[in-house]
Design a protein around this motif. Structure first.
Motif, PDB file in Angstrom:
ATOM      1  N   SER A 116     -12.919  62.254 -13.452  1.00  0.00           N
ATOM      2  CA  SER A 116     -13.683  63.044 -12.484  1.00  0.00           C
ATOM      3  C   SER A 116     -12.837  63.511 -11.298  1.00  0.00           C
ATOM      4  CB  SER A 116     -14.903  62.243 -12.007  1.00  0.00           C
ATOM      5  OG  SER A 116     -15.790  63.060 -11.283  1.00  0.00           O
ATOM      6  N   GLY A 117     -11.620  63.958 -11.584  1.00  0.00           N
ATOM      7  CA  GLY A 117     -10.743  64.456 -10.532  1.00  0.00           C
ATOM      8  C   GLY A 117      -9.787  63.433  -9.963  1.00  0.00           C
ATOM      9  N   PHE A 118      -9.950  62.175 -10.316  1.00  0.00           N
ATOM     10  CA  PHE A 118      -9.063  61.107  -9.849  1.00  0.00           C
ATOM     11  C   PHE A 118      -8.028  60.802 -10.924  1.00  0.00           C
ATOM     12  CE2 PHE A 118     -12.909  60.781  -7.424  1.00  0.00           C
ATOM     13  CZ  PHE A 118     -12.467  60.490  -6.153  1.00  0.00           C
ATOM     14  N   ASP A 119      -6.969  60.076 -10.539  1.00  0.00           N
ATOM     15  CA  ASP A 119      -5.914  59.715 -11.485  1.00  0.00           C
ATOM     16  C   ASP A 119      -5.808  58.218 -11.729  1.00  0.00           C
ATOM     17  OD1 ASP A 119      -4.790  62.333 -12.082  1.00  0.00           O
ATOM     18  OD2 ASP A 119      -4.210  62.365  -9.973  1.00  0.00           O
ATOM     19  N   PHE A 120      -6.609  57.431 -11.004  1.00  0.00           N
ATOM     20  CA  PHE A 120      -6.553  55.970 -11.120  1.00  0.00           C
ATOM     21  C   PHE A 120      -7.927  55.411 -10.782  1.00  0.00           C
ATOM     22  CE2 PHE A 120      -6.077  51.802  -9.073  1.00  0.00           C
ATOM     23  CZ  PHE A 120      -5.353  51.114 -10.033  1.00  0.00           C
ATOM     24  N   GLU A 121      -8.329  54.397 -11.526  1.00  0.00           N
ATOM     25  CA  GLU A 121      -9.593  53.705 -11.260  1.00  0.00           C
ATOM     26  C   GLU A 121      -9.402  52.235 -11.585  1.00  0.00           C
ATOM     27  OE1 GLU A 121     -14.099  53.861 -13.080  1.00  0.00           O
ATOM     28  OE2 GLU A 121     -13.054  55.749 -12.740  1.00  0.00           O
ATOM     29  N   ILE A 122     -10.033  51.368 -10.781  1.00  0.00           N
ATOM     30  CA  ILE A 122      -9.935  49.924 -11.001  1.00  0.00           C
ATOM     31  C   ILE A 122     -11.326  49.312 -10.966  1.00  0.00           C
ATOM     32  CG2 ILE A 122      -9.410  49.556  -8.534  1.00  0.00           C
ATOM     33  CD1 ILE A 122      -7.780  47.071  -9.413  1.00  0.00           C
ATOM     34  N   LYS A 123     -11.644  48.539 -12.004  1.00  0.00           N
ATOM     35  CA  LYS A 123     -12.908  47.796 -12.036  1.00  0.00           C
ATOM     36  C   LYS A 123     -12.597  46.339 -12.282  1.00  0.00           C
ATOM     37  CE  LYS A 123     -15.753  48.078 -15.715  1.00  0.00           C
ATOM     38  NZ  LYS A 123     -16.631  47.181 -15.505  1.00  0.00           N
ATOM     39  N   VAL A 124     -13.435  45.465 -11.727  1.00  0.00           N
ATOM     40  CA  VAL A 124     -13.147  44.038 -11.830  1.00  0.00           C
ATOM     41  C   VAL A 124     -14.407  43.223 -12.064  1.00  0.00           C
ATOM     42  CG1 VAL A 124     -11.184  44.282 -10.233  1.00  0.00           C
ATOM     43  CG2 VAL A 124     -13.383  43.463  -9.361  1.00  0.00           C
ATOM     44  N   ILE A 125     -14.164  42.004 -12.497  1.00  0.00           N
ATOM     45  CA  ILE A 125     -15.180  40.960 -12.514  1.00  0.00           C
ATOM     46  C   ILE A 125     -14.631  39.853 -11.614  1.00  0.00           C
ATOM     47  CG2 ILE A 125     -16.471  39.266 -13.865  1.00  0.00           C
ATOM     48  CD1 ILE A 125     -16.001  41.153 -16.307  1.00  0.00           C
ATOM     49  N   ALA A 126     -15.445  39.427 -10.662  1.00  0.00           N
ATOM     50  CA  ALA A 126     -15.032  38.366  -9.737  1.00  0.00           C
ATOM     51  C   ALA A 126     -16.060  37.251  -9.757  1.00  0.00           C
ATOM     52  CB  ALA A 126     -14.909  38.943  -8.313  1.00  0.00           C
ATOM     53  N   ARG A 127     -15.630  36.052  -9.416  1.00  0.00           N
ATOM     54  CA  ARG A 127     -16.589  34.962  -9.256  1.00  0.00           C
ATOM     55  C   ARG A 127     -17.110  35.019  -7.826  1.00  0.00           C
ATOM     56  NH1 ARG A 127     -11.494  32.111 -10.020  1.00  0.00           N
ATOM     57  NH2 ARG A 127     -10.867  32.199  -7.876  1.00  0.00           N
ATOM     58  N   LEU A 128     -18.345  34.683  -7.676  1.00  0.00           N
ATOM     59  CA  LEU A 128     -18.941  34.670  -6.348  1.00  0.00           C
ATOM     60  C   LEU A 128     -18.693  33.318  -5.707  1.00  0.00           C
ATOM     61  CD1 LEU A 128     -22.234  36.522  -7.227  1.00  0.00           C
ATOM     62  CD2 LEU A 128     -20.462  37.336  -5.680  1.00  0.00           C
ATOM     63  N   PRO A 129     -18.036  33.283  -4.552  1.00  0.00           N
ATOM     64  CA  PRO A 129     -17.705  32.009  -3.906  1.00  0.00           C
ATOM     65  C   PRO A 129     -18.918  31.120  -3.660  1.00  0.00           C
ATOM     66  CG  PRO A 129     -16.600  33.810  -2.800  1.00  0.00           C
ATOM     67  CD  PRO A 129     -17.552  34.424  -3.793  1.00  0.00           C
ATOM     68  N   GLN A 130     -20.041  31.726  -3.266  1.00  0.00           N
ATOM     69  CA  GLN A 130     -21.230  30.912  -2.963  1.00  0.00           C
ATOM     70  C   GLN A 130     -21.847  30.310  -4.224  1.00  0.00           C
ATOM     71  OE1 GLN A 130     -20.856  34.178  -2.441  1.00  0.00           O
ATOM     72  NE2 GLN A 130     -22.654  35.332  -2.972  1.00  0.00           N
ATOM     73  N   ALA A 131     -21.477  30.839  -5.412  1.00  0.00           N
ATOM     74  CA  ALA A 131     -22.014  30.293  -6.660  1.00  0.00           C
ATOM     75  C   ALA A 131     -21.150  29.161  -7.190  1.00  0.00           C
ATOM     76  CB  ALA A 131     -22.113  31.403  -7.714  1.00  0.00           C
TER      77      ALA A 131
END
Length: 132
Positions: A116-131
């Motif tokens: 969509s017009g960009f050249d880089f994208e980053i997606k992640v899965i993180a653990r939630l500290p409070q969990a």
């Protein structure tokens, strides 16, 4: 079923509404973060590739912070690149600034033809500290 509770960063940009997605959704002990791009405040891509990558990481940090998490909470990373062969050295150099030491999160890099017009994208899965 519990209704999704989206997480929005401060300074939320128009892309979320324009493209109809949430920046992040917590589920159990994890936070699933949508692909973050190097968008400026008006939602347009930064024209300089290195700055686009840095902005994507900064946008990612803002989404994580809104959920009470940091880069240290990331367990899985997927990045998307429009020209991996010429871009990867720049991405690795920027990545080193954000993940300077072991242990590193898992990482998958994917070459794509359109962001969509960009050249880089980053997606992640993180653990939630409070969990934890």
């Amino acid at each position: 079923m519990t209704k999704r509770q989206p997480i929005y960063p401060a300074g939320r940009h128009a892309l979320y509404d324009e493209h109809g997605y949430s920046p992040a959704i917590p589920a159990g002990a994890f936070l699933f973060v949508s692909g973050q791009v190097g968008s400026r405040e008006d939602g347009t891509p930064h024209p300089d590739f290195e700055q686009q990558v840095r902005l994507a990481f900064e946008n990612l940090k803002a989404v994580l912070a809104a959920a009470g998490a940091t880069l240290d909470d990331i367990v899985d990373v997927t990045t998307f690149h429009t020209d991996p062969k010429t871009q990867f050295d720049t991405v690795l150099a920027v990545k080193q600034d954000y993940f300077p030491e072991k242990p590193y999160p898992t990482w998958t890099a994917i070459g794509v033809t359109w962001l969509s017009g960009f050249d880089f994208e980053i997606k992640v899965i993180a653990r939630l500290p409070q969990a934890a």
